[in-house]
Design an enzyme around this catalytic site. Structure first.
Site, PDB file in Angstrom:
ATOM      1  N   PRO A 148       9.651  -2.930   6.179  1.00 14.45           N
ATOM      2  CA  PRO A 148      10.350  -1.829   5.508  1.00 14.45           C
ATOM      3  C   PRO A 148       9.486  -1.238   4.404  1.00 14.45           C
ATOM      4  O   PRO A 148       8.960  -1.957   3.554  1.00 14.45           O
ATOM      5  CB  PRO A 148      11.590  -2.521   4.936  1.00 14.45           C
ATOM      6  CG  PRO A 148      11.803  -3.696   5.827  1.00 14.45           C
ATOM      7  CD  PRO A 148      10.417  -4.170   6.185  1.00 14.45           C
ATOM      8  N   GLU A 149       9.327   0.075   4.429  1.00 12.24           N
ATOM      9  CA  GLU A 149       8.545   0.753   3.410  1.00 12.24           C
ATOM     10  C   GLU A 149       9.486   1.495   2.468  1.00 12.24           C
ATOM     11  O   GLU A 149      10.710   1.422   2.612  1.00 12.24           O
ATOM     12  CB  GLU A 149       7.529   1.684   4.066  1.00 12.24           C
ATOM     13  CG  GLU A 149       6.536   0.912   4.933  1.00 12.24           C
ATOM     14  CD  GLU A 149       5.317   1.738   5.303  1.00 12.24           C
ATOM     15  OE1 GLU A 149       5.053   2.745   4.645  1.00 12.24           O
ATOM     16  OE2 GLU A 149       4.626   1.364   6.266  1.00 12.24           O
ATOM     17  N   HIS A 190      19.595 -15.836  10.982  1.00 15.29           N
ATOM     18  CA  HIS A 190      18.695 -15.423   9.904  1.00 15.29           C
ATOM     19  C   HIS A 190      19.422 -14.763   8.736  1.00 15.29           C
ATOM     20  O   HIS A 190      18.794 -14.083   7.926  1.00 15.29           O
ATOM     21  CB  HIS A 190      17.633 -14.481  10.460  1.00 15.29           C
ATOM     22  CG  HIS A 190      16.811 -15.083  11.560  1.00 15.29           C
ATOM     23  ND1 HIS A 190      15.996 -16.167  11.363  1.00 15.29           N
ATOM     24  CD2 HIS A 190      16.696 -14.757  12.877  1.00 15.29           C
ATOM     25  CE1 HIS A 190      15.397 -16.487  12.500  1.00 15.29           C
ATOM     26  NE2 HIS A 190      15.810 -15.648  13.434  1.00 15.29           N
ATOM     27  N   ARG A 233      11.694 -13.559   8.922  1.00 18.97           N
ATOM     28  CA  ARG A 233      10.418 -14.165   8.523  1.00 18.97           C
ATOM     29  C   ARG A 233      10.461 -14.827   7.154  1.00 18.97           C
ATOM     30  O   ARG A 233       9.510 -15.486   6.750  1.00 18.97           O
ATOM     31  CB  ARG A 233       9.307 -13.101   8.555  1.00 18.97           C
ATOM     32  CG  ARG A 233       9.028 -12.551   9.944  1.00 18.97           C
ATOM     33  CD  ARG A 233       7.762 -11.736   9.949  1.00 18.97           C
ATOM     34  NE  ARG A 233       7.502 -11.125  11.234  1.00 18.97           N
ATOM     35  CZ  ARG A 233       6.423 -10.401  11.520  1.00 18.97           C
ATOM     36  NH1 ARG A 233       5.491 -10.205  10.585  1.00 18.97           N
ATOM     37  NH2 ARG A 233       6.263  -9.872  12.700  1.00 18.97           N
ATOM     38  N   ARG A 290     -14.957   3.317  -8.384  1.00 21.16           N
ATOM     39  CA  ARG A 290     -14.444   2.298  -7.482  1.00 21.16           C
ATOM     40  C   ARG A 290     -14.944   2.571  -6.070  1.00 21.16           C
ATOM     41  O   ARG A 290     -15.098   3.727  -5.656  1.00 21.16           O
ATOM     42  CB  ARG A 290     -12.913   2.264  -7.516  1.00 21.16           C
ATOM     43  CG  ARG A 290     -12.357   1.879  -8.884  1.00 21.16           C
ATOM     44  CD  ARG A 290     -10.852   1.697  -8.828  1.00 21.16           C
ATOM     45  NE  ARG A 290     -10.467   0.623  -7.911  1.00 21.16           N
ATOM     46  CZ  ARG A 290      -9.200   0.301  -7.645  1.00 21.16           C
ATOM     47  NH1 ARG A 290      -8.220   0.971  -8.228  1.00 21.16           N
ATOM     48  NH2 ARG A 290      -8.921  -0.678  -6.811  1.00 21.16           N
TER      49      ARG A 290
END
Length: 270
Positions: A2-3, A91, A109, A151
């Site tokens: 999920p973002e 779950h 997970r 960077r």
């Protein structure tokens, strides 16, 4: 995983059912997620009203008078509002019960998180180091340009770093870089301020569209009301290896950057 748009869609989906409601029970079925779930929650939260429901990056912040519950969906987590008597499945690790309804965390997970703090939540170690919200006024091309100087990390890894900006996960990093015409392998320190302005604008536009359309459906995610997101239909490059670029018709390429799949067009991005 999920973002940010999926987390924001979840926040909007569950808010009408739980905001302003009083906790009647807490059930912890699996105390070992990414970090241990505080064992005192079943004693701390009942009889307290949920006063606020906010999002910071990919964290959901459930505010009570005496503290904040911090939740994260990890790689496979989802939150659903269900009747409190719904039998749990394998779950389903955590329930926050509000009378006849419960907020249920499912996390196959177990990389998600349920944490508690009585300190100001913005001072919590997981929150304090986060960069600006991508849809806020503080996230600009100038911010990206200034942070990137000297960077050498790739620009894709740079914008996926939560200290640079929060919530730009893999799918949306691919899409934003394509829209801005920037090659994902470019060292971030060599990109001009003008190009960073285009990239910041692309991030804002893509995330806003994704939130509006309900997030991008991944294998383990559905909206809080059970409907899938539809932004996946609008993806320009992500997951489209070998297909024609929408801009020029060349084949979309695939590489791995920082152990994450990356998709781009060699003609449109440079």
């Amino acid at each position: 995983m999920p973002e940010l748009p999926e987390v924001e869609t979840t926040r909007q989906g569950i808010a009408p059912f739980i905001l302003g409601k009083t906790v009647s029970r807490v059930t912890i079925r699996q105390p070992s997620l990414r970090w241990p779930v505080p064992s005192e929650l079943p004693e701390r939260l009942p009889r307290h009203k949920l006063k606020t429901l906010k999002r910071r990056g990919k964290y959901l912040l459930l505010g009570f008078r005496h503290g904040t519950l911090i939740m994260h969906l990890g790689m496979s987590g989802s939150l659903r509002v269900l009747p409190a008597n719904t039998p749990p499945e394998k779950h389903d690790h955590f329930d926050l019960v509000f009378g006849r309804q419960c907020l249920r965390l499912r996390d196959p997970r177990r990389f998600g998180a349920v944490l508690w703090t009585t300190d100001p939540v913005e001072q919590h170690p997981l929150i304090a180091s986060l960069g600006p919200e991508p849809l806020s006024e503080s996230f600009t091309g100038r911010h990206l340009f200034n942070r990137s100087r000297n960077r050498k990390v790739t620009v894709k890894q740079f914008i996926m770093d939560g200290k640079t900006v929060v919530g730009v996960g893999n799918i949306y990093a691919n899409e934003a870089l394509y829209q801005a015409g920037i090659l994902p392998t470019r060292p971030c320190g060599g990109i001009s301020a003008a190009r960073y302005e285009r990239l910041a604008q692309a991030v804002k536009e893509i995330l806003a569209r994704a939130i509006k359309s309900g997030g991008t459906t991944l294998q383990d995610f559905t909206q809080a009301d059970g409907k899938p997101g539809y932004f996946a239909q609008e993806l320009q490059v992500y997951g489209r290896q070998g297909e024609a670029c929408p801009g020029c018709g060349a084949a979309i390429r695939h590489i791995v950057i920082g152990q994450r799949s990356s998709y781009y067009c060699r003609h449109c991005q440079h």
